[in-house]
Structures are given as structure tokens and as C-alpha cells.
Write a protein that holds these residues in place. Sequence first.
Motif, PDB file in Angstrom:
ATOM      1  N   UNK A   1       1.634   9.708   7.058  1.00  0.00           N
ATOM      2  CA  UNK A   1       1.352  11.001   7.711  1.00  0.00           C
ATOM      3  C   UNK A   1       2.461  11.403   8.681  1.00  0.00           C
ATOM      4  N   UNK A   2       3.045  10.416   9.368  1.00  0.00           N
ATOM      5  CA  UNK A   2       4.160  10.745  10.271  1.00  0.00           C
ATOM      6  C   UNK A   2       5.371  11.163   9.444  1.00  0.00           C
ATOM      7  N   UNK A   3       5.611  10.414   8.365  1.00  0.00           N
ATOM      8  CA  UNK A   3       6.747  10.736   7.493  1.00  0.00           C
ATOM      9  C   UNK A   3       6.603  12.143   6.913  1.00  0.00           C
ATOM     10  N   UNK A   4       5.402  12.518   6.524  1.00  0.00           N
ATOM     11  CA  UNK A   4       5.161  13.856   5.944  1.00  0.00           C
ATOM     12  C   UNK A   4       5.005  14.926   7.018  1.00  0.00           C
TER      13      UNK A   4
ATOM     14  N   UNK B   1       0.829  -1.215   0.000  1.00  0.00           N
ATOM     15  CA  UNK B   1       0.000   0.000   0.000  1.00  0.00           C
ATOM     16  C   UNK B   1       0.860   1.260   0.000  1.00  0.00           C
ATOM     17  N   UNK B   2       1.990   1.215   0.742  1.00  0.00           N
ATOM     18  CA  UNK B   2       2.860   2.379   0.818  1.00  0.00           C
ATOM     19  C   UNK B   2       3.535   2.650  -0.520  1.00  0.00           C
ATOM     20  N   UNK B   3       3.864   1.569  -1.230  1.00  0.00           N
ATOM     21  CA  UNK B   3       4.493   1.710  -2.542  1.00  0.00           C
ATOM     22  C   UNK B   3       5.839   2.419  -2.506  1.00  0.00           C
ATOM     23  N   UNK B   4       6.459   2.494  -1.320  1.00  0.00           N
ATOM     24  CA  UNK B   4       7.747   3.180  -1.202  1.00  0.00           C
ATOM     25  C   UNK B   4       8.629   2.399  -0.235  1.00  0.00           C
ATOM     26  N   UNK B   5       9.604   1.655  -0.778  1.00  0.00           N
ATOM     27  CA  UNK B   5      10.418   0.780   0.079  1.00  0.00           C
ATOM     28  C   UNK B   5      11.121   1.545   1.199  1.00  0.00           C
ATOM     29  N   UNK B   6      11.331   2.840   0.994  1.00  0.00           N
ATOM     30  CA  UNK B   6      12.010   3.620   2.040  1.00  0.00           C
ATOM     31  C   UNK B   6      11.166   3.701   3.307  1.00  0.00           C
ATOM     32  N   UNK B   7       9.870   3.459   3.186  1.00  0.00           N
ATOM     33  CA  UNK B   7       9.006   3.543   4.360  1.00  0.00           C
ATOM     34  C   UNK B   7       8.784   2.171   5.018  1.00  0.00           C
ATOM     35  N   UNK B   8       9.473   1.145   4.496  1.00  0.00           N
ATOM     36  CA  UNK B   8       9.305  -0.204   5.051  1.00  0.00           C
ATOM     37  C   UNK B   8       9.782  -0.267   6.502  1.00  0.00           C
TER      38      UNK B   8
END
Length: 486
Positions: A387-390, A342-349
Amino acid sequence: MHPEFEAVIGLEVHCQLATETKIFCSCPARIPADQSVSEIAVNSNTCPICAGHPGTLPVLNQKVVEFAIQAGLATHSRINLKNRFARKHYFYPDLPKGYQISQFELPICENGWLNIETDAGPKKIQIQRIHMEEDAGKNVHMSGFSLVNLNRAGVPLIEIVTGPDMKTADEAGAYLRALYAVVTYLGICDGNLQEGNFRCDANVSVMPKGSTVFGTRTEIKNVNSFRFVEKAIEYEIARQIEVIRSGGRVVLETRTYDSDKDITISMRSKEEAQDYRYFTEPDLIPLTIDEAWIRKIESGLPELPEQMKSRLVSSLGLSVYDAGVLTGSKTLAEFFDRVVHKLGNPALAKPAANWVTGEVSRLINEQGIEIQQSRILPEHIADLVRLVHDQVLSSTAAKQVLALVWNSGEAVEVIVDREGLKQVSDVGSLDPIIQRVIEGNAKQAADFRSGKDKLLGFFVGQVMKESGGKANPALLGELIKKKLLG
Ligand code: ADP
Ligand code: MG
Ligand code: ZN
């Protein structure tokens, strides 16, 4: 453990296979997911074959063989292309034939292994054999008499036997969890521990440290919780050391674990255990397995815990520890995979893994449920991570949101808006608050300007309080510094 002793542990696991029908007849073997064993009318899932009537003949369920092969392949075992069934004789009311159809000299799988993590790094645990067999029925003890329920008679099992390779209760626990993950990932076992789908006999002995001659072992029968196996082994090691140190000797016997008292109790001595008089089952021809069938089963195997763990480490950059926690449970692993998707962004794994192994695991463990039984969906966690990342949510606010999701299952956006939890990152609305706080703390402001850097934290704290905890702390630091110095 006493410094002069070391322990040796070997485990035998009975794993109930999740086939629809029993191993030698077409009676239902599997309990529907929304029912428990106790809800099935006694002796209703029976027929002349599993009730052991004379003159009936067993017919082997192909699915049982397929599942046993899957277990063999997943544990790097050799599959014996020719193997056979044997009768194991003993007398017990829940065994109507007077023998159990099992495998003896020629089991379906031999010589495999499974890796476990230990404090000293990975360790290979040998799997001596995996064999197929039928389960017995169940005696139900009433006051003064007993009844027999044959619903379980003929339910398929595989028995998985390790070498005497483990040295501590922790290693035994790690092996059991690893094996449990394998059979549940494969989907060959429903994994319901309460219903006895996965139960363990633990063989334990102790010997002087450094010795190569094993001590006499005892066998603790049928423990169906990982924690209880660990505790039973710990107790048994201590008990045996005590026996030896006080001049006695350990006797070969079968023991049972009493979880209320946290002790093991002698059931019967092995010396007086009957000879099972194994012989080849004459009603079943030797089983010949086609190599091509094995290759076909192999190509259909799902991703296994070890493979998934390496994938999480190598392609998502998770720590070995986090990857181990996530892949230790099939349901948690699947959930995490869907969050990452769902995130589609491995950096957020990495932050996603922190949520799943942290807050989420804490909540489900508290309730003793699986993640899929909760209201939390992968999109909830994906939204929170984003949301935390942003910097829209502080991590404290995000935890508050998760607690609300846990109760209501509402969408994250809905909760954030309603509760007004968004961080204030807009300079225009923070500026006047900062101004006010500086004016109200003139002495501290002067001290800061004359070099007391540590006071920045004080100002951030004050402004945060004034903003109702919603100001973006990183931005706040910048703004306050600028205001004080500029
Ligand atoms: P049984 O059929 O009586 O249970 P097995 O030879 O099949 O006996 O052994 C069962 C298990 O006991 C295996 O897992 C094996 O590794 C383990 N084992 C054998 N000897 C010892 C020992 N001295 N200490 C601890 N475990 C042992
Ligand atoms: Mg045994
Ligand atoms: Zn039957």
C-alpha cells in the motif's frame, strides 16, 4: 581499553540439545514449550541411570550424536569417525555418580570455525572442539540446608570451545550471537536463555599491546545473556589492566559475574582446583561413526544463517547490515522470508526489510517477545509495504496502521477503511483545496511566481493540513506547481 594493552578472549559454550530424552537413559530431557523448568515436579524426570545408582549402565542416545554432528558440519569442523567418552571426576551433591560422562582427548568434532562481522570486516573464529556430555543436577539452596533436584542430570549438552581469537567484548558478543543463530536454525537447541539452554564461560586475559605471549587468564563462569557476557568481559579487561598497572599480577582463577553490581567476583583459584582424573568411560564402547551417515545428515541440513545472509544480499539486494540483523534471529528471518513470499515481488524486499528491522523489531523488543508471539502476521507487513509502494498509504499512516494491528491483529484493509487513512490521490477532490489555499495566501503565491521556489513546501504543508494529512505529497507538489504557474 588502555592504549598500552590488548585483550585475548576464548569462549566455552554449553548448549543444551533439544532431544526428547536424556543422553544415557530414556527420561524426558525437554521441557514442553508451554512449561518452565520450575513447573516440573522435582526429581520426577529421573531413573536409576540418571540418578547414578550403582550397577546401572548408560546407553547412548543416537539423537545426541546426530545433533553433535549437525553442529560440527555447520561449523566446518572435522567429525572424528572414532571418538570416545571419558569420566570427569569431581565431588558435588548434584553429581550423584561422583563423575560426569564427558569427552576428553577424542571429542566428536575438532578444528572448525565460524565467521563474525567486526568493524574491520569479517573475521574467522576458530572452534577448537565440540564435545558431548551430560549435564549435572541442580542444588536448590534453602535457608540452612540444600536440596538436590536431579531432573537436569543426564540432559545432553554439547560444549563448543573457541581458540583464544577474540580481542573485544563486542567480538565475543558477535560470536555468541552467530553460534546461537546456528544452533537454533539447526533446531538442535531450543535456545531458551533464561532456562540456561545456552550458557557461556568466558576466558579473558590481557597483555602489552603487540605482545605474542598471552597473559594469565581468568574464567568467568556460566553467563546466560549475551549482554551480560559482554559487560562481564569489559569489566574483567579493565580490572586486569588495573591490577597490572598497579604492580600486581593476575591470578589464574574462576570468577562469577554479578549483573546487579556489574562486577566479576573471584570464586576459586584454578591452582587449587581438583584434578579431574579423566579416564576412558569403561561402560561405553568407543563411538564409531559411519561416513555415509554423516553425508546423510549433511544433505538434510537446513539453510544456515550465513547462507541465508548471502541469499538476502545477492538475490534480494539487501545491505549486508540488514541481512545480518534479519538472519541474527531465526524467528525474524523466517518471518521476513514469509513477508517476501507473500509480496511475490523481489523489488519490494528492501522496504519489507526496513519494516521488519525497523518498526516491527522496535515493537517486539519493547515487549521483549518473539515476533511469533505477537499479533503481527507476514501478510500484515506485506499489505503495508504494497500500500505504501502504491501510494495508497503515506508512511506515517502505515505506521499508525501497524500500531493498530499490533493491538488488534485486524486485517490492514479493515483498519485503513475504518480509520479513513487512504491518501487522497484524486485530483478532483484536491483541486478545490489547492485553489482555496492559494487564494488565502496571495502574497506567498506572488513571491513563488517571482522565483521563491522554496515556498512550494509552504503550500504543500498548507494543503496537507487542510486535507487532514491525507493528501499524496508527491502528487500535491505537482498539482500546486501547475496551479501557481500555469
Ligand atoms: P580449561 O579446560 O581449563 O577451561 P582450555 O585449555 O580448555 O582450559 O581453554 C579454555 C578456553 O580458554 C579456550 O576457549 C581457550 O581459547 C581459552 N584460552 C586459553 N588461554 C587463554 C588466554 N591466555 N587468554 C584468554 N583465553 C584463553
Ligand atoms: Mg574452561
Ligand atoms: Zn533417567
